[in-house]
Design a protein around this motif. Structure first.
Motif, PDB file in Angstrom:
ATOM      1  N   PHE A  22       0.787  -1.222   0.000  1.00  0.00           N
ATOM      2  CA  PHE A  22       0.000   0.000   0.000  1.00  0.00           C
ATOM      3  C   PHE A  22       0.827   1.284   0.000  1.00  0.00           C
ATOM      4  CE2 PHE A  22      -3.046  -3.105   1.702  1.00  0.00           C
ATOM      5  CZ  PHE A  22      -4.023  -2.974   0.730  1.00  0.00           C
ATOM      6  N   TRP A  23       1.995   1.245   0.639  1.00  0.00           N
ATOM      7  CA  TRP A  23       2.762   2.471   0.747  1.00  0.00           C
ATOM      8  C   TRP A  23       4.152   2.376   0.131  1.00  0.00           C
ATOM      9  CZ3 TRP A  23      -0.152   0.952   5.130  1.00  0.00           C
ATOM     10  CH2 TRP A  23      -1.285   1.732   5.332  1.00  0.00           C
ATOM     11  N   GLY A  24       4.494   1.258  -0.444  1.00  0.00           N
ATOM     12  CA  GLY A  24       5.801   1.110  -1.072  1.00  0.00           C
ATOM     13  C   GLY A  24       6.950   1.174  -0.090  1.00  0.00           C
ATOM     14  N   MET A  25       6.680   0.854   1.180  1.00  0.00           N
ATOM     15  CA  MET A  25       7.717   0.926   2.205  1.00  0.00           C
ATOM     16  C   MET A  25       8.516  -0.368   2.240  1.00  0.00           C
ATOM     17  SD  MET A  25       5.511   2.648   5.269  1.00  0.00           S
ATOM     18  CE  MET A  25       6.878   2.690   6.396  1.00  0.00           C
ATOM     19  N   PRO A  26       9.814  -0.286   2.510  1.00  0.00           N
ATOM     20  CA  PRO A  26      10.589  -1.513   2.674  1.00  0.00           C
ATOM     21  C   PRO A  26      10.168  -2.243   3.938  1.00  0.00           C
ATOM     22  CG  PRO A  26      11.910   0.399   3.241  1.00  0.00           C
ATOM     23  CD  PRO A  26      10.609   0.920   2.693  1.00  0.00           C
ATOM     24  N   ASN A  27      10.616  -3.475   4.070  1.00  0.00           N
ATOM     25  CA  ASN A  27      10.266  -4.287   5.237  1.00  0.00           C
ATOM     26  C   ASN A  27      10.549  -3.544   6.532  1.00  0.00           C
ATOM     27  OD1 ASN A  27       9.513  -6.409   3.680  1.00  0.00           O
ATOM     28  ND2 ASN A  27      11.323  -7.628   4.066  1.00  0.00           N
ATOM     29  N   ALA A  28       9.544  -3.522   7.415  1.00  0.00           N
ATOM     30  CA  ALA A  28       9.747  -2.937   8.733  1.00  0.00           C
ATOM     31  C   ALA A  28      10.622  -3.857   9.571  1.00  0.00           C
ATOM     32  CB  ALA A  28       8.405  -2.710   9.417  1.00  0.00           C
ATOM     33  N   ASN A  29      10.527  -5.160   9.318  1.00  0.00           N
ATOM     34  CA  ASN A  29      11.305  -6.142  10.065  1.00  0.00           C
ATOM     35  C   ASN A  29      12.074  -7.004   9.071  1.00  0.00           C
ATOM     36  OD1 ASN A  29      12.367  -8.128  11.641  1.00  0.00           O
ATOM     37  ND2 ASN A  29      10.423  -8.841  12.473  1.00  0.00           N
ATOM     38  N   PRO A  30      13.345  -6.709   8.825  1.00  0.00           N
ATOM     39  CA  PRO A  30      14.088  -7.446   7.815  1.00  0.00           C
ATOM     40  C   PRO A  30      14.330  -8.905   8.184  1.00  0.00           C
ATOM     41  CG  PRO A  30      15.540  -5.949   8.993  1.00  0.00           C
ATOM     42  CD  PRO A  30      14.141  -5.666   9.462  1.00  0.00           C
ATOM     43  N   GLU A  31      14.096  -9.295   9.433  1.00  0.00           N
ATOM     44  CA  GLU A  31      14.309 -10.681   9.837  1.00  0.00           C
ATOM     45  C   GLU A  31      13.113 -11.573   9.486  1.00  0.00           C
ATOM     46  OE1 GLU A  31      17.200 -11.947  10.988  1.00  0.00           O
ATOM     47  OE2 GLU A  31      17.973  -9.957  10.584  1.00  0.00           O
ATOM     48  N   SER A  32      11.953 -10.980   9.197  1.00  0.00           N
ATOM     49  CA  SER A  32      10.782 -11.795   8.864  1.00  0.00           C
ATOM     50  C   SER A  32      10.659 -11.867   7.347  1.00  0.00           C
ATOM     51  CB  SER A  32       9.517 -11.198   9.479  1.00  0.00           C
ATOM     52  OG  SER A  32       9.228  -9.953   8.902  1.00  0.00           O
ATOM     53  N   TRP A  33      10.675 -13.098   6.864  1.00  0.00           N
ATOM     54  CA  TRP A  33      10.549 -13.245   5.420  1.00  0.00           C
ATOM     55  C   TRP A  33      10.120 -14.661   5.083  1.00  0.00           C
ATOM     56  CZ3 TRP A  33      13.206 -15.839   1.391  1.00  0.00           C
ATOM     57  CH2 TRP A  33      14.142 -16.762   1.837  1.00  0.00           C
ATOM     58  N   ALA A  34       9.625 -14.837   3.915  1.00  0.00           N
ATOM     59  CA  ALA A  34       9.312 -16.150   3.357  1.00  0.00           C
ATOM     60  C   ALA A  34       9.442 -16.009   1.847  1.00  0.00           C
ATOM     61  CB  ALA A  34       7.905 -16.585   3.738  1.00  0.00           C
ATOM     62  N   PRO A  35       9.903 -17.048   1.185  1.00  0.00           N
ATOM     63  CA  PRO A  35      10.043 -16.951  -0.265  1.00  0.00           C
ATOM     64  C   PRO A  35       8.689 -16.733  -0.937  1.00  0.00           C
ATOM     65  CG  PRO A  35      10.747 -19.125   0.530  1.00  0.00           C
ATOM     66  CD  PRO A  35      10.303 -18.342   1.703  1.00  0.00           C
ATOM     67  N   ARG A  36       8.692 -15.940  -1.975  1.00  0.00           N
ATOM     68  CA  ARG A  36       7.481 -15.715  -2.765  1.00  0.00           C
ATOM     69  C   ARG A  36       7.159 -17.007  -3.501  1.00  0.00           C
ATOM     70  NH1 ARG A  36       5.409 -10.956  -1.002  1.00  0.00           N
ATOM     71  NH2 ARG A  36       6.998  -9.364  -0.975  1.00  0.00           N
ATOM     72  N   ALA A  37       5.875 -17.326  -3.612  1.00  0.00           N
ATOM     73  CA  ALA A  37       5.475 -18.585  -4.239  1.00  0.00           C
ATOM     74  C   ALA A  37       4.415 -18.356  -5.299  1.00  0.00           C
ATOM     75  CB  ALA A  37       4.941 -19.551  -3.180  1.00  0.00           C
ATOM     76  N   GLU A  38       4.456 -19.215  -6.290  1.00  0.00           N
ATOM     77  CA  GLU A  38       3.406 -19.283  -7.301  1.00  0.00           C
ATOM     78  C   GLU A  38       2.943 -20.730  -7.314  1.00  0.00           C
ATOM     79  OE1 GLU A  38       2.670 -17.690 -11.768  1.00  0.00           O
ATOM     80  OE2 GLU A  38       4.662 -18.459 -11.350  1.00  0.00           O
ATOM     81  N   VAL A  39       1.632 -20.943  -7.267  1.00  0.00           N
ATOM     82  CA  VAL A  39       1.088 -22.291  -7.263  1.00  0.00           C
ATOM     83  C   VAL A  39       0.213 -22.451  -8.500  1.00  0.00           C
ATOM     84  CG1 VAL A  39      -0.286 -23.977  -5.990  1.00  0.00           C
ATOM     85  CG2 VAL A  39       1.089 -22.298  -4.743  1.00  0.00           C
ATOM     86  N   LEU A  40       0.522 -23.476  -9.281  1.00  0.00           N
ATOM     87  CA  LEU A  40      -0.214 -23.750 -10.510  1.00  0.00           C
ATOM     88  C   LEU A  40      -0.897 -25.103 -10.387  1.00  0.00           C
ATOM     89  CD1 LEU A  40       2.728 -22.841 -12.911  1.00  0.00           C
ATOM     90  CD2 LEU A  40       0.912 -21.318 -12.137  1.00  0.00           C
ATOM     91  N   GLU A  41      -2.058 -25.244 -11.001  1.00  0.00           N
ATOM     92  CA  GLU A  41      -2.743 -26.537 -11.011  1.00  0.00           C
ATOM     93  C   GLU A  41      -3.008 -26.954 -12.443  1.00  0.00           C
ATOM     94  OE1 GLU A  41      -6.664 -28.899  -9.256  1.00  0.00           O
ATOM     95  OE2 GLU A  41      -6.564 -26.721  -9.048  1.00  0.00           O
ATOM     96  N   GLY A  42      -2.661 -28.192 -12.754  1.00  0.00           N
ATOM     97  CA  GLY A  42      -2.939 -28.780 -14.053  1.00  0.00           C
ATOM     98  C   GLY A  42      -3.840 -29.976 -13.872  1.00  0.00           C
ATOM     99  N   GLU A  43      -4.179 -30.633 -14.958  1.00  0.00           N
ATOM    100  CA  GLU A  43      -5.069 -31.787 -14.884  1.00  0.00           C
ATOM    101  C   GLU A  43      -4.473 -32.913 -14.040  1.00  0.00           C
ATOM    102  OE1 GLU A  43      -6.772 -34.975 -18.017  1.00  0.00           O
ATOM    103  OE2 GLU A  43      -7.131 -32.868 -18.519  1.00  0.00           O
ATOM    104  N   SER A  44      -3.151 -33.111 -14.150  1.00  0.00           N
ATOM    105  CA  SER A  44      -2.540 -34.249 -13.465  1.00  0.00           C
ATOM    106  C   SER A  44      -1.811 -33.889 -12.171  1.00  0.00           C
ATOM    107  CB  SER A  44      -1.565 -34.963 -14.403  1.00  0.00           C
ATOM    108  OG  SER A  44      -0.529 -34.078 -14.761  1.00  0.00           O
ATOM    109  N   GLY A  45      -1.706 -32.605 -11.842  1.00  0.00           N
ATOM    110  CA  GLY A  45      -1.008 -32.265 -10.615  1.00  0.00           C
ATOM    111  C   GLY A  45      -0.840 -30.771 -10.399  1.00  0.00           C
ATOM    112  N   TYR A  46      -0.013 -30.454  -9.415  1.00  0.00           N
ATOM    113  CA  TYR A  46       0.274 -29.075  -9.035  1.00  0.00           C
ATOM    114  C   TYR A  46       1.745 -28.792  -9.274  1.00  0.00           C
ATOM    115  CZ  TYR A  46      -4.073 -29.638  -6.435  1.00  0.00           C
ATOM    116  OH  TYR A  46      -5.373 -29.890  -6.080  1.00  0.00           O
ATOM    117  N   ARG A  47       2.071 -27.530  -9.470  1.00  0.00           N
ATOM    118  CA  ARG A  47       3.463 -27.090  -9.561  1.00  0.00           C
ATOM    119  C   ARG A  47       3.608 -25.866  -8.665  1.00  0.00           C
ATOM    120  NH1 ARG A  47       6.428 -26.725 -15.105  1.00  0.00           N
ATOM    121  NH2 ARG A  47       6.777 -28.895 -14.524  1.00  0.00           N
TER     122      ARG A  47
END
Length: 142
Positions: A22-47
């Motif tokens: 919302f404000w374009g501010m950098p992390n207030a707490n640089p120690e808290s993080w998690a990798p960004r994820a993308e989840v895809l679903e296909g007919e036979s499974g997930y990626r």
């Protein structure tokens, strides 16, 4: 697909992300993080595709437990060369743990993962019991 977090453990990260969004501010707490994820679903499974820049495959673990795919790891801070001091750092480091649940049963034995250039790609096949299958119709002459 549902991403599970311990509600309190993820709160600092969620607040940081909200500030960034919302404000374009950098992390207030640089120690808290998690990798960004993308989840895809296909007919036979997930990626799942997770971005982990600056990490190596040895820094990441992957396990299936109680219908959750758990991705955990640690991004170590950059070591300072002799004669240098940190003046400012916007880079994140520390441990993370993410859990993913799937909307359909999966084949845990068929999960495959690959780590290339800081990106973890995980292919999770759906259980054969939930995959669509063609049913042949017999022709009966009366």
């Amino acid at each position: 697909m549902r991403v599970c977090h311990n509600r309190l453990a993820g709160l600092p990260l969620e607040l940081d992300q909200m500030l960034q969004q919302f404000w374009g501010m950098p992390n207030a707490n640089p120690e808290s993080w998690a990798p960004r994820a993308e989840v895809l679903e296909g007919e036979s499974g997930y990626r799942l595709i997770l971005e982990m820049p600056g990490m190596d495959v040895e820094d990441v673990s992957l396990e299936m437990a109680e219908d959750q795919l758990i991705v955990a790891g640690e991004k170590r801070p950059t070591e300072l060369a002799e004669g240098f001091r940190r003046v400012r750092s916007e880079r994140v480091s520390g441990q993370f743990k993410r859990a993913f649940e799937f909307s359909k049963p999966v084949d845990a034995d068929g999960i495959r993962a690959e780590f290339r250039q800081g990106v973890l790609t995980v292919d999770v096949p759906k259980s054969k019991a939930v995959l669509p299958r063609k049913i042949e119709i017999a022709s009966v002459n009366a």
